[in-house]
Design a protein around this motif. Structure first.
Motif, short mmCIF file in Angstrom:
data_model
loop_
_atom_site.label_atom_id
_atom_site.label_comp_id
_atom_site.label_asym_id
_atom_site.label_seq_id
_atom_site.Cartn_x
_atom_site.Cartn_y
_atom_site.Cartn_z
N LEU A 281 19.56 -19.32 5.91
CA LEU A 281 19.08 -18.20 5.29
C LEU A 281 18.11 -17.75 6.12
O LEU A 281 17.31 -18.74 6.61
CB LEU A 281 18.76 -18.31 3.94
N TYR B 25 14.58 -15.22 5.40
CA TYR B 25 13.76 -14.39 4.39
C TYR B 25 12.74 -13.56 5.11
O TYR B 25 11.94 -14.05 6.07
CB TYR B 25 13.20 -15.36 3.33
N SER C 104 13.73 -23.11 -0.37
CA SER C 104 13.46 -21.59 0.00
C SER C 104 12.35 -21.35 -0.93
O SER C 104 11.47 -20.40 -0.71
CB SER C 104 14.48 -20.65 0.04
N LYS D 124 16.61 -11.67 1.53
CA LYS D 124 17.30 -12.88 2.02
C LYS D 124 18.66 -12.22 2.77
O LYS D 124 19.27 -11.48 2.51
CB LYS D 124 18.08 -13.68 0.89
#
Length: 154
Positions: free
Chosen positions: A55, A57, A100, A132
């Motif tokens: 991921l 961010y 996260s 995200k």
């Protein structure tokens, strides 16, 4: 940092560094509190049949911090026995299995801290400007809206 019975602490950290559950837990522990409740959000390896490799961010940090402070004020109104609140959110790349977001909240009794943690993560996902992007093994990537997001096109 060791816990104490001094004034309540509201701690926010938005960072590109790996997150630590120990750091969050230790920052909210308190002698007068019988409960420390935590939530750890991690990167999972799949979404709707696609293999997720990481991921990514991004955040508008000043607004994210201001919105988190608003969430903390609401928590303190709803659950007066809450002592310390800590939210650490990772920015940048977060590999599969790594955290996260970590939330820690201490209170006199467990029910208040458990309810406050749930409220905190749900409201964070709905209102805090942190975005995200899921990166897939073979299908490229996709920016994701949280289902709780208040500005999502529902």
């Amino acid at each position: 940092m060791s816990g104490c019975d001094s004034d309540a602490r509201d701690l926010i950290r938005l960072t590109f560094d790996k997150l630590s559950t120990d750091t969050v837990s230790e920052s909210v522990v308190c002698p007068s509190c019988g409960a420390v409740s935590m939530f750890i959000g991690t990167t999972r390896n799949s979404f709707e049949g696609k293999k997720v490799v990481q991921l990514e961010y991004e955040a508008y940090i000043p607004m994210a911090e201001a919105q988190l402070k608003t969430i903390f004020r609401e928590i303190r109104k709803r659950w007066p026995s809450v002592k310390h609140i800590c939210v650490h959110h990772r920015l940048g790349i977060v590999p599969v299995t790594e955290a996260s977001v970590i939330i820690g909240i201490s209170s006199t009794h467990r029910s208040e801290s458990l309810e406050a943690v749930r409220y905190c993560i749900d409201t964070l996902k709905a209102t805090v400007p942190i975005w995200k992007k899921e990166v897939y093994e073979t299908e490229g990537s996709s920016w994701k809206e949280n289902k709780e997001c208040l500005w999502a096109g529902n």
